[in-house]
Design an enzyme around this catalytic site. Structure first.
Site, PDB file in Angstrom:
ATOM      1  CD  GLU A 120     106.438  -7.938 -51.464  1.00  0.00           C
ATOM      2  OE1 GLU A 120     107.675  -8.112 -51.874  1.00  0.00           O
ATOM      3  OE2 GLU A 120     105.543  -8.631 -51.918  1.00  0.00           O
ATOM      4  CE  LYS A 122     105.749  -4.479 -62.008  1.00  0.00           C
ATOM      5  NZ  LYS A 122     106.907  -4.205 -62.931  1.00  0.00           N
ATOM      6  CG  ASP A 124     112.562  -0.751 -63.981  1.00  0.00           C
ATOM      7  OD1 ASP A 124     111.919  -1.775 -64.876  1.00  0.00           O
ATOM      8  OD2 ASP A 124     112.536   0.180 -64.717  1.00  0.00           O
ATOM      9  CE1 TYR A 232     108.446 -12.481 -57.586  1.00  0.00           C
ATOM     10  CE2 TYR A 232     110.257 -11.096 -58.136  1.00  0.00           C
ATOM     11  CZ  TYR A 232     109.429 -11.711 -58.448  1.00  0.00           C
ATOM     12  OH  TYR A 232     109.321 -12.562 -59.841  1.00  0.00           O
ATOM     13  CE  LYS A 321     104.311  -0.643 -64.521  1.00  0.00           C
ATOM     14  NZ  LYS A 321     104.071  -1.161 -65.744  1.00  0.00           N
ATOM     15  CB  CYS A 415     128.764  32.353 -78.211  1.00  0.00           C
ATOM     16  SG  CYS A 415     127.399  33.142 -77.217  1.00  0.00           S
ATOM     17  CB  CYS A 418     128.373  37.541 -78.015  1.00  0.00           C
ATOM     18  SG  CYS A 418     129.556  36.449 -77.442  1.00  0.00           S
ATOM     19  CB  CYS A 433     130.308  31.869 -74.872  1.00  0.00           C
ATOM     20  SG  CYS A 433     130.486  33.557 -75.356  1.00  0.00           S
ATOM     21  CB  CYS A 439     128.869  37.077 -73.713  1.00  0.00           C
ATOM     22  SG  CYS A 439     127.385  35.770 -74.460  1.00  0.00           S
TER      23      CYS A 439
END
Length: 679
Positions: A120, A122, A124, A232, A321, A415, A418, A433, A439
């Site tokens: 199954e 796990k 969280d 579960y 895990k 920026c 430039c 920018c 640029c």
């Protein structure tokens, strides 16, 4: 002897330090719901302590984290003692450790055949216990310290996936169901979005959000949170019977109204368990909820009972895990990348760390708001998260580890490429920018756009050619296109003598354009083809547009405050004006537009659609002719469409126009219409 005593003292000192640190983090995780370190860091500390205690068993004490499951229940809720302890599981991190677990099971049972395991995900989330009496939900509790949990009955009653009354029949008179309460990713994202809108603190991850939601004193708040529970296991029961295998019990729970994992499987032997790891690992990123591993349980309940328990975990189950999705590391620096549209993205340079299965050294910070939310300082200890194929990001700062005098991270006002000013428009979090065509970071895309078909229409100057020219430093800006020489083009890939001749000719031809196309080609944000045409028709000359105020620009049809500001900002930039003047000096030219009176736009307010192939002109030319007469040209047919121009090959647009009784003109009729109005 003295050396041995010194070594023992050092080991004891380290052991005590580990216990203190683990108890601190355990309290933050289980009681305060404010974890400061990722699970992987806690696991490492725990395993280090466990190994030390195995080496020096005389140093094991009753207050060691290895001797209990979790932390004490929060005092704000009534305590509930579990009839059967809610123990945690042992962890393994690679297939070899899982094989060793299987061998221990078979050795204890003295079996030489394969064991069948229930597999199954796990989840969280938060482990909970639900008690049913005669099919009715009587009580809900958290796991707490495994022996005693917290009474959260009113809160669990608000969760739709938890049945208030069991469905069907055949369930025991008293039934304790155990499961994991979690928050799906979509619900978590929505919750945080609303928190941002209300300028409230956001949750770090779905597990943290689920824990905080469950521990609300007001169950009405919990009811607003998108929580789910997946059953579960069964804890204890009385007055009835249950199936003889774990997976059959889960199926029965599903029949009684519980949500159970659709990813559950039976594995015949440990090799199929390892296959399941590959299977679920491939599904993980696309799952609608977070999982941090897989639980493998001996499927046969009688064998489970034979195997029994050790102090804190069952011998018949093991958690595999996945590679940690969160890890701690150090923030070394923050750099700022400028994208092709001028968007400025901060990128954190962190001490390389292995997380989510890869080594991470660069982490996105998204935008200025994210830097401010995190409260980042240079040299901070940060928690980096990488889930599936998601770009790694910093989710929080471990403020207790911040060095005194650390300098806050600040977003630049100019920026970094430039030096142009940086700004954002209302409602956006992205800063850009303002340099545009000047640029260098935006250079390739600016040149590609400038040369595109609907802009300067330089035939033969495709994306790959532009990239080669920029990479080889033959051009740096759009103006350099008009200084290209044959020697620069001959050496490019797929550029023969004829191709070079054609491209240079196309560049020369492109000098003769229209004001509308030129405005569009400059790549001013929010100035598309229609806006460029409207500006040209309204002002007639480039100098008039350069001098126009916000009010003047907003008086133009279909130009709002954002587009108007972008135009003003563009021409307020000295480098942009210099680029425009350079282009004109190199021969780019157009005829000024005679600004027509409104009564000279016979198609003003009407919407036309072009479809199929035109023989006397291209569809782009047809569009421009319609727009010059004041018409709006759309790409789709709707009830607001006044007329469809249909050439050969017309398909779905023609059928839709017929169904809506929209006027339809063939090419001859269209040419006649243009001639009638002088278009």
């Amino acid at each position: 002897m003295a050396a041995i005593d010194a070594a023992l003292d050092k080991a004891k000192e380290h052991l005590e330090a580990l216990k203190t640190e683990l108890n601190y983090h355990g309290h933050r995780y289980y009681v305060l719901d404010a974890p400061e370190v990722p699970d992987a860091e806690y696991d490492r500390l725990f395993n280090e302590l466990k190994a030390l205690e195995e080496t020096f068993p005389d140093m094991i004490t009753s207050d060691s984290p290895t001797q209990r499951v979790g932390g004490a229940p929060i005092s704000d809720f009534a305590s509930i003692k579990h009839e059967i302890p809610m123990l945690s599981l042992g962890n393994v991190f690679d297939p070899e450790e899982l094989i060793a677990f299987d061998e221990r099971v078979k050795d204890r049972l003295k079996l030489d055949r394969e064991i069948k395991y229930a597999c199954e995900p796990k989840y969280d989330g938060i482990a909970v216990s639900l008690l049913y009496e005669n099919g009715l939900l009587e009580r809900g509790a958290t796991r707490g310290d495994g022996q005693t949990g917290e009474d959260i009955t009113q809160n669990v009653r608000t969760i739709g996936s938890i049945p208030m009354r069991l469905l069907g029949s055949g369930y025991p008179q008293t039934l304790e169901v155990r499961g994991e309460i979690y928050m799906p990713r979509e619900g978590f994202n929505t919750l945080n979005k609303k928190a941002i809108e209300r300028e409230e603190k956001i949750f770090v991850n779905p597990r943290n959000a689920a824990a905080g939601s469950l521990r609300q004193k007001d169950s009405a708040v919990t009811a607003t949170r998108p929580l789910e529970m997946c059953a579960y296991n069964v804890g204890w029961y009385d007055g009835g019977e249950l199936p003889s295998t774990h997976l059959d019990i889960l199926s029965r729970l599903g029949e009684w109204g519980f949500l159970v994992s659709t990813f559950r499987r039976e594995a015949k032997g440990i090799s199929e368990c390892i296959d399941y790891i590959d299977y679920l690992g491939g599904q993980r990123a696309s799952m609608p909820f977070d999982i941090d591993g897989i639980v493998f349980k001996v499927n046969d309940i009688e064998i489970q009972q034979t195997l029994g328990f050790i102090s804190r975990a069952p011998r018949w189950a093991m958690a595999y895990k996945f590679p940690a999705q969160e890890e701690m590391t150090l923030l070394n620096d923050v750099k700022y990348q400028v994208g092709r549209t001028g968007a400025i993205t901060p990128v954190a340079k962190v001490e390389p760390v292995f997380v989510g299965g890869v080594t991470v050294s660069n982490v996105t910070l998204h935008n200025r708001d994210e830097i401010e939310r995190l409260g980042l300082h240079m040299g901070d200890t940060v928690i980096v998260r990488r889930a599936g194929d998601v770009i790694p990001q910093i989710v929080s700062v471990v403020e207790s580890k911040r060095v005194e005098g650390a300098v806050p991270v600040s977003f630049p006002d100019c920026c970094p490429v430039c030096g142009s000013s940086v700004s954002t428009k209302e409602g956006e979090v992205i800063f850009r920018c303002s340099g545009g065509i000047v640029c260098e970071a935006q250079g390739k895309e600016a040149i590609k756009h400038f040369a595109s078909r609907n802009a300067m229409d330089i035939d033969g100057l495709g994306d790959k050619i532009v990239e080669q020219l920029v990479d080889e430093k033959f051009i740096h800006s759009i103006a350099d296109l008009y200084s290209l020489e044959e020697s620069a083009l001959v050496g490019l890939e797929r550029m023969g003598e004829k191709s070079v001749e054609n491209l240079l000719s196309a560049i020369e031809v492109s000098k003769n354009t229209t004001l509308a196309r030129f405005l569009f080609a400059l790549g001013i944000r929010e100035v598309g083809q229609t806006t460029g045409r409207n500006l040209a028709q309204s002002f007639g000359a480039l100098d008039s547009i350069r001098k126009a105020s916000l009010e003047d620009l907003q008086a133009v049809n279909d130009i709002g405050p954002i587009a108007a500001k972008n135009v003003v900002d563009f021409f307020a930039h000295e480098k942009n004006n210099l680029m425009v003047d350079t282009l004109i000096a190199k021969g780019v030219r157009w005829d000024d537009v005679i600004v027509p009176a409104k009564d000279a736009l016979p198609l003003l307010g009407k919407t036309y659609v072009l479809t199929g192939t035109l023989e006397t002109m291209t569809r782009v030319e047809g569009k421009e002719k319609l727009q010059s007469l004041g018409a709006k040209v759309s790409g789709s047919v709707s009830s607001k469409t006044h007329c469809l121009i249909a050439g050969p090959g017309a398909g779905s647009k023609l059928a839709k126009a017929e169904s809506l009784n929209v006027e339809i003109l063939d090419e001859d009729a269209f040419v006649g219409l243009l001639a009638e109005y002088g278009g």
